[in-house]
Design a protein around this motif. Structure first.
Motif, mmCIF file in Angstrom:
data_model
loop_
_atom_site.group_PDB
_atom_site.id
_atom_site.type_symbol
_atom_site.label_atom_id
_atom_site.label_comp_id
_atom_site.label_asym_id
_atom_site.label_seq_id
_atom_site.Cartn_x
_atom_site.Cartn_y
_atom_site.Cartn_z
ATOM 1 N N ALA A 68 0.809 -1.214 0.000
ATOM 2 C CA ALA A 68 0.000 0.000 0.000
ATOM 3 C C ALA A 68 0.843 1.265 0.000
ATOM 4 N N ARG A 69 2.074 1.193 0.480
ATOM 5 C CA ARG A 69 2.932 2.381 0.491
ATOM 6 C C ARG A 69 3.237 2.850 -0.930
ATOM 7 N N GLU A 70 3.307 1.902 -1.857
ATOM 8 C CA GLU A 70 3.576 2.250 -3.252
ATOM 9 C C GLU A 70 2.309 2.261 -4.096
ATOM 10 N N SER A 71 1.408 1.323 -3.812
ATOM 11 C CA SER A 71 0.257 1.105 -4.691
ATOM 12 C C SER A 71 -1.031 1.726 -4.182
ATOM 13 N N GLY A 72 -1.066 2.184 -2.924
ATOM 14 C CA GLY A 72 -2.287 2.778 -2.388
ATOM 15 C C GLY A 72 -3.398 1.748 -2.309
ATOM 16 N N GLY A 73 -4.616 2.179 -2.685
ATOM 17 C CA GLY A 73 -5.737 1.251 -2.787
ATOM 18 C C GLY A 73 -6.248 0.711 -1.473
ATOM 19 N N ILE A 74 -5.923 1.347 -0.358
ATOM 20 C CA ILE A 74 -6.391 0.873 0.949
ATOM 21 C C ILE A 74 -7.899 1.055 1.064
ATOM 22 N N LEU A 75 -8.565 0.074 1.676
ATOM 23 C CA LEU A 75 -9.958 0.236 2.075
ATOM 24 C C LEU A 75 -9.948 0.842 3.478
ATOM 25 N N ARG A 76 -10.434 2.060 3.596
ATOM 26 C CA ARG A 76 -10.501 2.722 4.907
ATOM 27 C C ARG A 76 -11.940 2.676 5.403
ATOM 28 N N ILE A 77 -12.151 2.039 6.543
ATOM 29 C CA ILE A 77 -13.467 1.950 7.161
ATOM 30 C C ILE A 77 -13.455 2.831 8.404
ATOM 31 N N ARG A 78 -14.454 3.689 8.505
ATOM 32 C CA ARG A 78 -14.529 4.607 9.633
ATOM 33 C C ARG A 78 -15.840 4.351 10.370
ATOM 34 N N PRO A 79 -15.827 3.432 11.343
ATOM 35 C CA PRO A 79 -17.062 3.121 12.078
ATOM 36 C C PRO A 79 -17.638 4.375 12.726
ATOM 37 N N PRO B 146 -20.690 5.898 15.535
ATOM 38 C CA PRO B 146 -19.852 7.051 15.843
ATOM 39 C C PRO B 146 -18.483 6.592 16.338
ATOM 40 N N GLY B 147 -17.500 7.428 16.259
ATOM 41 C CA GLY B 147 -16.169 7.054 16.716
ATOM 42 C C GLY B 147 -15.099 7.805 15.977
ATOM 43 N N THR B 148 -13.900 7.703 16.469
ATOM 44 C CA THR B 148 -12.781 8.431 15.872
ATOM 45 C C THR B 148 -11.723 7.493 15.323
ATOM 46 N N THR B 149 -11.923 6.176 15.469
ATOM 47 C CA THR B 149 -10.938 5.229 14.957
ATOM 48 C C THR B 149 -11.223 4.900 13.498
ATOM 49 N N VAL B 150 -10.209 4.446 12.816
ATOM 50 C CA VAL B 150 -10.377 3.961 11.448
ATOM 51 C C VAL B 150 -9.672 2.619 11.325
ATOM 52 N N ALA B 151 -10.126 1.837 10.372
ATOM 53 C CA ALA B 151 -9.445 0.590 10.034
ATOM 54 C C ALA B 151 -8.948 0.711 8.606
ATOM 55 N N ASP B 152 -7.652 0.642 8.399
ATOM 56 C CA ASP B 152 -7.044 0.677 7.076
ATOM 57 C C ASP B 152 -6.696 -0.743 6.676
ATOM 58 N N ILE B 153 -7.358 -1.255 5.648
ATOM 59 C CA ILE B 153 -7.208 -2.653 5.249
ATOM 60 C C ILE B 153 -6.581 -2.718 3.866
ATOM 61 N N GLU B 154 -5.418 -3.347 3.776
ATOM 62 C CA GLU B 154 -4.766 -3.511 2.488
ATOM 63 C C GLU B 154 -5.460 -4.616 1.690
ATOM 64 N N PRO B 155 -5.628 -4.433 0.385
ATOM 65 C CA PRO B 155 -6.325 -5.420 -0.442
ATOM 66 C C PRO B 155 -5.417 -6.574 -0.856
ATOM 67 N N LYS B 156 -4.912 -7.306 0.119
ATOM 68 C CA LYS B 156 -3.943 -8.358 -0.140
ATOM 69 C C LYS B 156 -4.576 -9.599 -0.744
#
Length: 352
Positions: free
Chosen positions: A194-205, A207-217
């Motif tokens: 993801a550092r080179e190719s991007g494409g992360i799925l970012r989920i932001r539940p 209410p809340g302030t956390t995020v989950a960044d999931i690489e499309p492996k």
């Protein structure tokens, strides 16, 4: 003339061919796979209860994953994909779109039922996901999943982000109670960084302030709630990115949505609106950007154990003749049958 030599057959065979021993061997093998399957499903239940999403790595294994990838590449190279569309009643936030500086989504898609030529491995994948969803929906002590009655799903949406920064802005799959309760996404991207190719799925539940960044492996499967609990986006991809998405319906919400659509269409007698109600195209009005006060990864949403094909065997009956009708799920003992009142000819599309 036939000659023979003496052979020590007792040492030749690794396992004795005695029926009782063979039965015990296969029983132990199946028990081991069943325990792994049980652990996998229990991990998914725990993750969905606590985080609203779950990540499973090494879902089918390299060999089967490559077969699926080859099918998807063949479909894409044959020109079978088209631009991902937004539903007809979608009203994007113009100001939010302007911030991103371009269109809402940049993926190319193809809907797959499973009976099409050259799609047998995609069908196998959806079969395996069906088996897992059925299991977690019917297990004891399954928490939030026990609130739903899941017996139908959409066809598989095969998607390709062709690089060059293509993305999908923050959105919710089911903001209008169309029946979809679980989103399942399977990734096919080998050696993804993801550092080179991007494409992360970012989920932001919310209410809340956390995020989950999931690489499309490659060979990674994820589940998350389809409604407003999980706004998410696909960040710009800089190389070709493949994914296969399936949505699972709650029977009650789905039937209510279809009944509501029929009532509205009977009032307006708007035949064209019925025709425009397409299968869910990861549909939604983009969600407003929450204030990023604290951005941390959901580290506890860990990868669950892998699942073998033998441990998740099932047979899925797909609605091949009705292109927009959700597929029935005849999994396991055959308990997942389509509701005949839902898949009717006059209102069988997604209501959004």
């Amino acid at each position: 003339m036939i000659t023979s030599t003496t052979t020590d057959y007792k040492n030749f065979f690794k396992h004795s061919a005695h029926p009782a021993n063979a039965e015990q061997y296969f029983r132990e093998l199946l028990d081991k796979r069943e325990r792994r399957y049980e652990d996998l499903c229990r991990n998914i239940i725990n993750d969905m209860n606590q985080y609203g999403l779950s990540v499973v790595d090494d879902f089918l294994g390299m060999e089967k994953g490559l077969k699926i990838l080859n099918e998807v590449r063949s479909m894409y190279n044959a020109g079978a994909f088209h631009d991902g569309q937004l539903v007809h009643n979608m009203k994007p936030d113009a100001q939010f779109s302007a911030v991103r500086g371009d269109k809402i989504r940049g993926d190319k898609i193809k809907w797959v039922g499973g009976n099409e030529p050259g799609c047998s491995n995609v069908w196998y994948l959806t079969n395996q996901i069906d088996s897992v969803v059925y299991r977690v929906n019917t297990m004891k002590d399954n928490g939030i999943l026990g609130n739903y009655h899941i017996r139908e799903r959409t066809r598989a949406m095969v998607a390709c982000y062709p690089g060059s920064g293509t993305h999908y802005v923050m959105h919710v799959d089911n903001p209008n109670k169309d029946g979809r309760v679980i989103t399942a996404i399977y990734y096919l991207n080998i050696n993804w960084d993801a550092r080179e190719s991007g494409g992360i799925l970012r989920i932001r539940p919310t209410p809340g302030t956390t995020v989950a960044d999931i690489e499309p492996k490659f060979d990674r499967l994820i589940f998350f709630w389809s409604d407003i609990r999980n706004p998410h986006e696909v960040q710009p991809a800089h190389r070709t990115r493949y994914a296969i998405t399936v949505w699972y319906f709650d029977a009650k919400e789905r039937e209510e949505a279809l009944n509501h659509a029929k009532q509205e269409n009977s009032k307006t007698n708007n035949v064209s609106s019925i025709a425009q109600q397409a299968e869910p195209d990861s549909t939604t009005t983009p969600a407003p950007t929450p204030a990023p006060a604290i951005v941390t990864a959901v580290a506890a949403t860990s990868a669950s154990s892998s699942i073998t094909s033998a441990s998740a065997s099932s047979s899925t009956a797909l609605s091949a003749n009705k292109a927009l009708t959700p597929a029935s799920m005849n999994t396991g003992s055959g308990a997942l049958n389509a509701n005949a009142n839902v898949a009717n000819s006059s209102c069988n599309e997604i209501c959004t």
